[in-house]
Write a protein that holds these residues in place. Structure first.
Motif, mmCIF file in Angstrom:
data_model
loop_
_atom_site.group_PDB
_atom_site.id
_atom_site.type_symbol
_atom_site.label_atom_id
_atom_site.label_comp_id
_atom_site.label_asym_id
_atom_site.label_seq_id
_atom_site.Cartn_x
_atom_site.Cartn_y
_atom_site.Cartn_z
ATOM 1 N N VAL A 35 21.895 14.154 -44.471
ATOM 2 C CA VAL A 35 20.900 13.077 -44.551
ATOM 3 C C VAL A 35 21.592 11.718 -44.492
ATOM 4 O O VAL A 35 21.143 10.795 -43.784
ATOM 5 N N LEU A 36 22.697 11.571 -45.224
ATOM 6 C CA LEU A 36 23.433 10.303 -45.223
ATOM 7 C C LEU A 36 23.992 9.991 -43.832
ATOM 8 O O LEU A 36 24.003 8.831 -43.410
ATOM 9 N N VAL A 37 24.458 11.018 -43.144
ATOM 10 C CA VAL A 37 24.955 10.810 -41.782
ATOM 11 C C VAL A 37 23.826 10.365 -40.864
ATOM 12 O O VAL A 37 23.981 9.444 -40.047
ATOM 13 N N ALA A 38 22.669 11.009 -40.992
ATOM 14 C CA ALA A 38 21.522 10.646 -40.155
ATOM 15 C C ALA A 38 21.062 9.217 -40.426
ATOM 16 O O ALA A 38 20.624 8.505 -39.511
ATOM 17 N N LEU A 39 21.180 8.775 -41.675
ATOM 18 C CA LEU A 39 20.756 7.420 -42.041
ATOM 19 C C LEU A 39 21.673 6.337 -41.482
ATOM 20 O O LEU A 39 21.303 5.160 -41.461
ATOM 21 N N ALA A 40 22.857 6.739 -41.026
ATOM 22 C CA ALA A 40 23.840 5.759 -40.557
ATOM 23 C C ALA A 40 23.296 4.902 -39.421
ATOM 24 O O ALA A 40 23.686 3.742 -39.275
ATOM 25 N N TRP A 41 22.403 5.457 -38.602
ATOM 26 C CA TRP A 41 21.872 4.729 -37.455
ATOM 27 C C TRP A 41 20.541 4.049 -37.764
ATOM 28 O O TRP A 41 19.881 3.528 -36.867
ATOM 29 N N VAL A 42 20.159 4.058 -39.039
ATOM 30 C CA VAL A 42 18.874 3.479 -39.426
ATOM 31 C C VAL A 42 19.041 2.349 -40.433
ATOM 32 O O VAL A 42 18.382 1.305 -40.327
ATOM 33 N N ILE A 43 19.923 2.544 -41.419
ATOM 34 C CA ILE A 43 20.044 1.581 -42.512
ATOM 35 C C ILE A 43 20.755 0.309 -42.052
ATOM 36 O O ILE A 43 21.558 0.331 -41.114
ATOM 37 N N PRO A 44 20.475 -0.821 -42.714
ATOM 38 C CA PRO A 44 21.156 -2.081 -42.356
ATOM 39 C C PRO A 44 22.627 -2.064 -42.767
ATOM 40 O O PRO A 44 23.056 -1.232 -43.582
ATOM 41 N N GLY A 45 23.384 -3.001 -42.229
ATOM 42 C CA GLY A 45 24.818 -3.063 -42.479
ATOM 43 C C GLY A 45 25.175 -3.251 -43.940
ATOM 44 O O GLY A 45 26.125 -2.644 -44.437
ATOM 45 N N TRP A 46 24.415 -4.093 -44.644
ATOM 46 C CA TRP A 46 24.747 -4.361 -46.045
ATOM 47 C C TRP A 46 24.588 -3.097 -46.902
ATOM 48 O O TRP A 46 25.387 -2.850 -47.811
#
Length: 319
Positions: free
Chosen positions: A21-32
């Motif tokens: 899930v954390l890997v998948a979120l890498a392309w969604v969450i903001p940089g901060w």
């Protein structure tokens, strides 16, 4: 896949799901948020070392010693040896920490309670003093860590944060599973027995001192890994990594998350980072007081940490 599942218990499968899930979120969450999660995962690895020693009845107020060794080891490998592979830099930091831990562990494994806590603190502050006085390592300012490569891949400036995040997720997952296996192993069980009654452990033919030594070195290795990740993510190391307040922060996170589960340090590190970020933003002059209030409330109402909330909820569902 079935063979892999049989080798993993429910907890380890849960870690794998969270990691995906954390890997998948890498392309969604903001940089901060990506940076916040990266630092949280790095610090959670250090807190794993603190919790591991707590399960043996020992509290380390000097875990920043190995956190800083991991960071400086990686930084010096890049700055002075010209090594730019992230994995090699992390290995250098961990190797340096293990060597130091094996030497210090010969002394510390003989002590318990407040004596162990104060000696770990003293060793960390000795390193802090050395770093502050060492001009070739940047003295009080520290030094910058050059961008790293990853098995030959050199990320662009835009992808550097993503690479560090994915590295932190991967190492966090490996560290969590490895320490879970350690805790449920016979060595982990005997470590808890040391906390309860050292004399009985001795009667069983095992050496409590050796078990404490193994715990101490293992905690040093995982803490150095967290320090190396922090150095790569921030691109900088300084003596504050070895200061006593940094060690206190790791103990704070351990208390915040609890010691009842391997996942607790990760939960505690994430909540701590979120609270501190919010407190610094909203009350930059009194953010330490905010953390103090949180710790006070936690000790009063959740003495076993945030993880105990999940345990209470699961018991309520079963009932």
């Amino acid at each position: 896949m079935n063979a892999l599942y049989r080798r993993l218990d429910v907890t380890e499968c849960g870690f794998l799901v969270v990691g995906l899930v954390l890997v998948a979120l890498a392309w969604v969450i903001p940089g901060w948020l990506m940076f916040l999660l990266t630092i949280s995962l790095a610090k959670a690895l250090v807190v794993l070392g603190v919790v591991l020693q707590m399960r043996a009845g020992l509290v380390s107020f000097g875990q920043a010693l190995f956190y800083s060794i991991g960071g400086y080891g990686a930084g010096m490998g890049a700055q002075m040896l010209g090594i730019n592979d992230a994995f090699l830099l992390l290995i250098i930091g961990v190797a340096c920490a293990v060597v130091v831990a094996m030497v210090c562990g010969l002394l510390l494994s003989k002590y318990r309670d407040i004596f162990f806590a104060m000696l770990t603190l003293a060793l960390s502050m000795i390193l802090y003093g050395v770093l502050v006085k060492s001009s070739f390592m940047g003295s009080t300012d520290g030094f910058n860590v050059p961008p790293a490569s990853y098995l030959g891949w050199v990320p662009t400036a835009a992808n550097k944060q993503l690479a560090n995040y994915l590295l932190a997720v991967g190492l966090g997952l490996i560290g969590a599973i490895a320490f879970h296996k350690l805790i449920i192993s016979s060595v982990g069980g005997m470590t808890e027995a040391v906390r309860e009654n050292e004399v009985r452990v001795d009667y069983l033919g095992l050496s409590p001192q050796s078990l404490v030594f193994i715990n101490y070195v293992s905690a040093a290795a995982i803490s150095a890994l967290g320090g190396g990740l922090t150095a790569l993510a921030t691109g900088h190391v300084d003596p504050d990594m070895a200061f006593w307040t940094t060690s206190g922060e790791f103990v704070f996170i351990a208390i915040l998350g609890g010691t009842g589960h391997v996942a607790a340090p990760f939960v505690g590190a994430l909540v701590f980072s979120a609270i501190r970020t919010y407190a610094i933003q909203e009350a930059p002059n009194t953010w330490q007081m905010t953390l103090g209030v949180v710790l006070l409330v936690l000790v009063l109402f959740l003495p076993k940490g945030l993880w105990s909330l999940g345990e209470k909820f699961s018991k309520g569902v079963k009932a």
